[in-house]
Write an enzyme that holds these catalytic residues in place. Structure first.
Site, mmCIF file in Angstrom:
data_model
loop_
_atom_site.group_PDB
_atom_site.id
_atom_site.type_symbol
_atom_site.label_atom_id
_atom_site.label_comp_id
_atom_site.label_asym_id
_atom_site.label_seq_id
_atom_site.Cartn_x
_atom_site.Cartn_y
_atom_site.Cartn_z
ATOM 1 N N ASP A 192 44.076 39.248 45.822
ATOM 2 C CA ASP A 192 45.683 39.003 45.598
ATOM 3 C C ASP A 192 46.446 39.781 46.228
ATOM 4 O O ASP A 192 47.184 40.786 45.636
ATOM 5 C CB ASP A 192 45.774 38.900 44.007
ATOM 6 N N GLU A 431 35.919 42.203 39.909
ATOM 7 C CA GLU A 431 36.083 40.982 39.497
ATOM 8 C C GLU A 431 35.310 39.965 40.207
ATOM 9 O O GLU A 431 35.849 38.819 40.719
ATOM 10 C CB GLU A 431 37.605 40.346 39.422
ATOM 11 N N TYR A 484 44.584 40.073 31.159
ATOM 12 C CA TYR A 484 45.918 39.793 31.154
ATOM 13 C C TYR A 484 46.477 38.791 30.189
ATOM 14 O O TYR A 484 46.826 37.230 30.274
ATOM 15 C CB TYR A 484 46.306 39.166 32.395
ATOM 16 N N GLU A 520 42.562 47.137 34.214
ATOM 17 C CA GLU A 520 44.110 46.519 34.718
ATOM 18 C C GLU A 520 44.471 45.841 33.392
ATOM 19 O O GLU A 520 43.962 45.152 32.453
ATOM 20 C CB GLU A 520 43.841 45.466 35.648
#
Ligand code: GCB
Length: 632
Positions: A192, A431, A484, A520
């Site tokens: 990303d 990840e 998230y 994160e």
């Protein structure tokens, strides 16, 4: 552990420094530049652009080095270009470097993304795969061949990513002629951030004598008041012979010395290297002067911080004291420069980190410039050093070729960064599809290899996989989890964060009994968008996400949670897509480094955490001092 260090022999990659025996000449500035936009993307090789001046092959433009080329012009095709671009520059080499056969002249590229080939006066001298680590080559004999011709350096750089590169990617040709013209292809990536390309870090020439200090490795520890610096020097170009090693303190006083190529230096009344906000004098560095005494002398000075690192089932220890990571994830990313090295940006970022009370960051998702790690050493900012293993999602990227390259990249990374006291842990990936069956062998091999390279630092990778399915977690020292909640799922449901986060921690700890870092968490906020009650993409929503996570961190950090790293320090550019509004907006600072409201929330929290968790050596009055200086 400390005693069992295995000294692997790799050719050195010491940071180029001037000394009485070494000169450095920067080649930063304007280079000639030309992209090979031929349909087969190969015309530059068919026509051997390296053989003559680039300007004689066709039109060239000015290109700054270091910088990504993508955002420099008004040309969208160059911004999104995939393939070979060519850089060229003529260099005036000092006459003495040429006439003195006893001088090695080394050409070094700090980094170029992704695959590079280098020619000097039309002769290929080296090539390198990988976009975030330095490479170098000795060019003395070549430039001595004809001292009257100028030294023409040509560097071709290709940013194409495939299933075996790190990070991996995939090229797909589009065959439907009703939609795409002949030759149309897409570079797919599984990460990303914008795939910025070009020569990203300084290019330079430097000299050493023919017999020179090639590498130095230090491993440090302490016993009571004495610092211990275990070291090994390797010399190339001659038998090691006699050398001298002198360790000096900040005031230039010699505190220990030796004439052996390896050994242990003992420093009485040591000043340990402490993280920022953990001590009133953080980032203390000694200087290790290494001299060879072979006919022509060489001298290299290495900064050395004396500290220890250890992990228990619930704690991360620096100098035997619990360390809590309150910090950020970053990117090398800014307007116009892309991923190009820029001192103004670096110093600004350090000022912001210190302003907000951050004591650490992760080099998400690739190794950062060495100069940044040197700043971390000096300021006491603790680093989780991540390799470019981001986006390993396709099962083919777990194959032998990928693994072999990943091991090579870890060799290069550890070789470059092993001596930085700020680097306390290696992260081998971000990840990856760690639930896939091949992940077990892949990560067992990769982590074991990294520990063989450096048995003194813990190793991790960053997971977003489910604790029950993650194949690599048994091999890491610290569990790093990205999540998230209320963003990518249960969007808008802020009230679910405490429940889901609590379960996340309990499940991972329950299964693995290893300390956990929230590596994160965050939410996008478009600066200036407001809404109360909060809705996604407003500054208020970002704030509540942060605060909801923080309340759980505050419970779990008393048990086994050893850190929290916000995603992200600043907004950054990504590929265009439906979920990104001119890039990723999860920064607590904008891309221009102005604070969103969330930056003040973190600042208040981090200073409070520093006063609670980092109080070592600070008398109460100093705590007061912080509170007075930062009246939130
Ligand atoms: C992640 C990735 C990071 C992304 C972030 C996001 O899990 O590690 O590279 O930018 O999420 O904002 O989606």
């Amino acid at each position: 552990l400390w005693c069992t260090v295995v000294w692997r022999h790799l050719v050195g990659m010491l940071f180029p420094r001037e000394s009485p025996s070494r000169e450095v000449k920067e080649l930063n500035g304007l280079w000639d530049f030309r992209a090979d936009d031929s349909t087969n993307r190969n015309q530059s090789f068919e026509r051997a652009w390296y053989k003559k001046r680039l300007a004689e092959t066709g039109p060239v433009i000015d290109m700054p080095v270091p910088a990504s080329y993508n955002d420099i012009t008004q040309d969208a095709a160059l911004r999104d270009f995939i393939g070979w671009v060519w850089y060229e520059r003529e260099v005036v080499v000092p006459a003495r470097w040429i006439s003195d056969e006893g001088t090695r002249v080394v050409l070094r590229v700090g980094s170029a993304h992704y695959f590079s080939i280098v020619w000097v006066n039309g002769v290929k001298v080296t090539q390198h795969a990988g976009g975030h680590l330095p490479f170098e080559v000795e060019i003395g004999s070549l430039i001595r061949k004809d001292p009257t011709t100028p030294c023409r350096i040509t560097i071709a750089v290709n940013n194409t990513l495939n299933l075996d590169t790190l990070p991996p990617g995939k090229i797909q040709y589009m065959e439907d002629r009703t939609k795409y013209p002949e030759g149309f292809f897409v570079q797919y990536i599984y990460f990303d951030f914008f795939n910025y390309a070009g020569i990203h870090r300084p290019v330079l020439l430097y000299t050493t004598p023919k017999a020179y200090v090639d590498d130095i490795t230090v491993v440090t520890d302490f016993l009571d008041n004495a610092g211990l610096v275990k070291y090994k020097v390797s010399v190339q170009g001659a038998a090691t012979g006699t050398i001298s090693v002198t360790l000096k303190d900040k005031d230039g006083r010699s505190v220990a010395s030796s004439s052996k190529p390896s050994g242990v230096l003992k420093v009485e009344d040591v000043n340990l290297w402490w993280p920022y906000l953990m001590h009133e004098n953080p980032g203390y560095l000694y200087s290790m002067e290494v001299r060879t005494h072979i006919h022509v002398k060489d001298m290299y000075t290495l900064p050395v911080g004396i500290r220890s690192v250890a992990v228990t089932s619930t704690q991360f220890l620096i100098n035997d004291k619990p360390f809590y990571f309150h910090g950020v994830n970053k990117h090398e990313d800014s307007d116009i420069r892309g991923k190009g090295f820029d001192w103004s940006l670096i110093v600004k970022d350090f000022n912001l980190l210190k302003w907000m009370g951050a004591n650490s960051f992760r080099t998400s998702h690739y190794p950062y410039a060495e100069e940044i790690l040197q700043m971390c050493d000096r300021h006491g900012i603790v680093v989780i050093d991540e390799c470019p293993g981001v986006g390993i999602k396709d099962i083919r990227s777990f194959g032998n070729a990928s693994l072999a390259h990943h091991l090579d990249v870890m060799d290069e990374l550890v070789r470059r960064d092993k001596n930085h006291p700020s680097v306390v842990m290696w992260s081998v990936a971000n990840e990856p599809a760690s639930e896939m069956p091949p992940a077990e062998f892949y990560f067992e091999t990769l982590i074991k290899h990294t520990k063989d390279l450096d048995p003194t630092r813990p190793v991790t990778y960053i997971t977003d996989s489910n604790y029950a399915r993650d194949k690599g977690a048994p091999f890491v020292d610290v569990i790093c989890v990205n999540s998230y909640f209320s963003w990518y799922h249960d969007s808008g449901h802020l009230e679910l964060i405490p429940l889901q986060l609590n379960n996340q921690f309990e499940n991972w700890y329950g299964k693995y009994k290893k300390p956990i870092i929230q590596s994160e968490y965050g939410a996008d906020a478009v600066p200036g968008l407001h809404s109360d009650p909060p809705v996604m993409f407003t500054e208020e929503y970002q704030n509540i996400v942060l605060q909801s996570y923080h309340s759980v961190f505050d419970q779990k950090r008393k048990q086994y949670v050893i850190g929290e790293l916000i995603w992200n320090f600043a907004d950054f550019m990504t590929v265009q897509g439906l979920t990104r509004v001119v890039g990723n907006k999860k920064g607590v600072f904008t891309r221009q480094r102005q604070p969103k409201r969330a930056a003040f929330i973190l600042k208040e929290r981090y200073w409070r955490l520093a006063n609670e968790t980092g109080r070592l050596g600070l008398p109460p009055s100093n705590h007061q001092c912080h509170a007075v200086k930062y009246p939130w």
